[in-house]
Motif scaffolding. Structure first.
Motif, PDB file in Angstrom:
ATOM      1  N   MET A 104     -10.827   5.474  16.337  1.00 45.50           N
ATOM      2  CA  MET A 104     -10.901   4.130  16.893  1.00 45.50           C
ATOM      3  C   MET A 104     -10.294   4.154  18.295  1.00 45.50           C
ATOM      4  O   MET A 104      -9.208   4.700  18.498  1.00 45.50           O
ATOM      5  CB  MET A 104     -10.113   3.139  16.029  1.00 45.50           C
ATOM      6  CG  MET A 104     -10.156   1.723  16.585  1.00 45.50           C
ATOM      7  SD  MET A 104      -9.145   0.569  15.630  1.00 45.50           S
ATOM      8  CE  MET A 104      -7.511   1.159  15.990  1.00 45.50           C
ATOM      9  N   ARG A 105     -11.027   3.572  19.225  1.00 46.65           N
ATOM     10  CA  ARG A 105     -10.518   3.426  20.587  1.00 46.65           C
ATOM     11  C   ARG A 105      -9.586   2.217  20.584  1.00 46.65           C
ATOM     12  O   ARG A 105      -9.991   1.106  20.219  1.00 46.65           O
ATOM     13  CB  ARG A 105     -11.683   3.251  21.560  1.00 46.65           C
ATOM     14  CG  ARG A 105     -11.338   3.579  22.978  1.00 46.65           C
ATOM     15  CD  ARG A 105     -12.526   3.664  23.919  1.00 46.65           C
ATOM     16  NE  ARG A 105     -13.583   2.706  23.640  1.00 46.65           N
ATOM     17  CZ  ARG A 105     -14.840   3.043  23.366  1.00 46.65           C
ATOM     18  NH1 ARG A 105     -15.204   4.306  23.334  1.00 46.65           N
ATOM     19  NH2 ARG A 105     -15.745   2.123  23.133  1.00 46.65           N
ATOM     20  N   GLU A 106      -8.337   2.425  20.936  1.00 46.58           N
ATOM     21  CA  GLU A 106      -7.336   1.363  20.805  1.00 46.58           C
ATOM     22  C   GLU A 106      -7.581   0.164  21.718  1.00 46.58           C
ATOM     23  O   GLU A 106      -7.280  -0.960  21.343  1.00 46.58           O
ATOM     24  CB  GLU A 106      -5.938   1.926  21.042  1.00 46.58           C
ATOM     25  CG  GLU A 106      -5.461   2.774  19.881  1.00 46.58           C
ATOM     26  CD  GLU A 106      -3.966   2.741  19.726  1.00 46.58           C
ATOM     27  OE1 GLU A 106      -3.259   2.897  20.736  1.00 46.58           O
ATOM     28  OE2 GLU A 106      -3.523   2.539  18.579  1.00 46.58           O
ATOM     29  N   ASP A 108     -10.253  -1.437  22.599  1.00 45.23           N
ATOM     30  CA  ASP A 108     -11.232  -2.438  22.173  1.00 45.23           C
ATOM     31  C   ASP A 108     -11.560  -2.391  20.671  1.00 45.23           C
ATOM     32  O   ASP A 108     -12.384  -3.152  20.194  1.00 45.23           O
ATOM     33  CB  ASP A 108     -12.519  -2.320  22.989  1.00 45.23           C
ATOM     34  CG  ASP A 108     -13.126  -0.925  22.945  1.00 45.23           C
ATOM     35  OD1 ASP A 108     -12.696  -0.099  22.106  1.00 45.23           O
ATOM     36  OD2 ASP A 108     -14.022  -0.655  23.761  1.00 45.23           O
ATOM     37  N   GLY A 109     -10.916  -1.482  19.943  1.00 43.66           N
ATOM     38  CA  GLY A 109     -11.144  -1.399  18.499  1.00 43.66           C
ATOM     39  C   GLY A 109     -12.467  -0.771  18.094  1.00 43.66           C
ATOM     40  O   GLY A 109     -12.826  -0.798  16.916  1.00 43.66           O
ATOM     41  N   MET A 111     -15.027   1.746  16.798  1.00 41.92           N
ATOM     42  CA  MET A 111     -14.967   2.919  15.924  1.00 41.92           C
ATOM     43  C   MET A 111     -16.058   3.903  16.339  1.00 41.92           C
ATOM     44  O   MET A 111     -17.149   3.481  16.723  1.00 41.92           O
ATOM     45  CB  MET A 111     -15.198   2.500  14.477  1.00 41.92           C
ATOM     46  CG  MET A 111     -14.300   1.399  14.008  1.00 41.92           C
ATOM     47  SD  MET A 111     -12.671   1.972  13.636  1.00 41.92           S
ATOM     48  CE  MET A 111     -12.869   2.328  11.931  1.00 41.92           C
TER      49      MET A 111
END
Length: 128
Positions: A104-106, A108-109, A111
């Motif tokens: 998960m890219r922190e 923007d959330g 996945m």
């Protein structure tokens, strides 16, 4: 070493045959693998889940899924790495593994999946 880059995440794997934990007479061959996950992107990412596919030259195929890696769900900042060592047993002296990490890219959330490159598990005596 096997290496692959997916979505700005580089995964590298090195393997070692563990003769001290193996018992060829009972078809038990133990391997350790060292994984390095490097974030080449601009945003922190978190490794949430793993999915492994393990192939054994004896004909067995098994899948392993679960949260994180070796009990953690690491957050990897841009330019940073996360290393861990784990192991796998086979019923023959050779096989291979491959798989994916759910990340998960922190910022923007979002996945995404990162591919774990296929790597060989081969007992050294098999290479003669």
């Amino acid at each position: 070493m096997a290496t692959q880059i997916t979505e700005n995440v580089k995964v590298s794997v090195e393997t070692v045959y563990q003769s001290e934990y193996s018992n060829p007479q009972n078809d038990h061959y133990m391997f350790a693998y060292h994984v390095t996950i490097e974030n080449l992107g601009e945003h922190s990412v978190q490794l949430l889940r793993r999915h492994w596919v393990i192939f054994d030259s004896a004909g067995a195929k098994r899948e392993v899924e679960g949260e994180g890696v070796v009990g953690v769900q690491p957050v990897i900042a841009p330019g940073e790495t996360h290393d861990y060592v784990s192991g796998c047993n086979l019923q023959s002296e050779m096989g291979f593994m491959e798989g994916t990490y759910q990340m998960m890219r922190e910022v923007d959330g979002v996945m995404f999946e990162v591919h774990i490159p296929r790597f060989s598990l081969v007992a050294p005596f098999r290479m003669n």
